[in-house]
Design an enzyme around this catalytic site. Sequence first.
Site, short mmCIF file in Angstrom:
data_model
loop_
_atom_site.label_atom_id
_atom_site.label_comp_id
_atom_site.label_asym_id
_atom_site.label_seq_id
_atom_site.Cartn_x
_atom_site.Cartn_y
_atom_site.Cartn_z
N LYS A 188 36.48 -16.64 22.47
CA LYS A 188 35.16 -15.99 22.46
C LYS A 188 35.12 -14.67 21.67
O LYS A 188 34.06 -14.30 21.16
CB LYS A 188 34.69 -15.73 23.90
CG LYS A 188 34.21 -16.98 24.61
CD LYS A 188 33.59 -16.63 25.96
CE LYS A 188 33.09 -17.87 26.64
NZ LYS A 188 32.36 -17.58 27.89
N ASP A 206 25.59 -16.34 27.93
CA ASP A 206 26.12 -16.36 29.30
C ASP A 206 25.29 -15.53 30.29
O ASP A 206 24.99 -15.97 31.38
CB ASP A 206 27.57 -15.86 29.33
CG ASP A 206 28.54 -16.88 28.77
OD1 ASP A 206 28.23 -18.09 28.81
OD2 ASP A 206 29.61 -16.47 28.29
#
Length: 275
Positions: free
Chosen positions: A65, A102
């Site tokens: 990420k 997210d």
Amino acid sequence: MKKAAVIGYPIAQSLSPVIHNHWFEQNGIEGNYEAIEVVPEELGMAVERLKTEGYSGFNVTVPHKTDIIKYLDKVAPLARQMGAVNTVKIAEDGTLSGFNTDGIGLVKHLKDIVPEYPKDKPALIIGAGGAARAAALGLVNENLPMVMITNRTRGKAEAIAGDVGRGRMTVVDWKTRAQAVAAAGLIVNTTVLGMAGQPALELSLDHAASDTVVYDIVYKPLETELLKDAGERGLKTVDGLGMLVHQGAAAFKIWFGVEVGFDADLRKTLEAKIT
Ligand code: ATR
């Protein structure tokens, strides 16, 4: 044929293919979403391959990420602030743009399940990893009196509060977390504790108020010890499946411009995969 994927390592357990392929089918889109295992040394090569093979975009999960950012042409402000990207869009000319969906997923699901969650009390985030940072970014925009954060390693909580708190976050010492529980209207576990194969989260809900909402981002098992305990005390609970689905929905919108959601069929399919 539309194509998308998730890259990570390990990746075999990912539920994202089930989720996105459900949406392709539901919307009559001819498409395929696959899970691709990419070891850290091959991240650059994998990105090149996805670019040349006609993918609309891809999700990025552990451990890529942060490392993915150096391969991107543009990074959205929220993802930049998080220092992490979970969604990449590949434009027709090959330009790569990074996003992070997210935090949006977490808050969207919370509001869907308990729209009336207490907004006049502080929220409490447990943990200070990537998921905590996403939760913090989502929650500081919710106009709560304060967002508290507690973590075994205090320094990591301080870093999050400093980076994204905008003066609306306060760090609570791990040893005094029980007091924070008593003050919180919303408690969010962002740690891996309680996940299958991990120890349970040691968090006493003895002093929680009766209207406190307990949210666990762990979704395997769906009902963690924390949620079971909360449920037995009559507290409202939110499991981690919705966050997973809503961050996916936001990615689907970015790639294909189609609004999708978490319908009962999808929940049933996912629940069957988890248990
Ligand atoms: P992610 O990025 O997926 O959120 P992470 O960075 O590995 O995952 O963070 C895991 C979180 O779980 C951290 O907040 C970690 O606490 P530390 O910062 O002190 O490591 C927390 N965690 C893991 N095991 C723990 C344990 N046994 N007790 C308390 N907290 C724990």
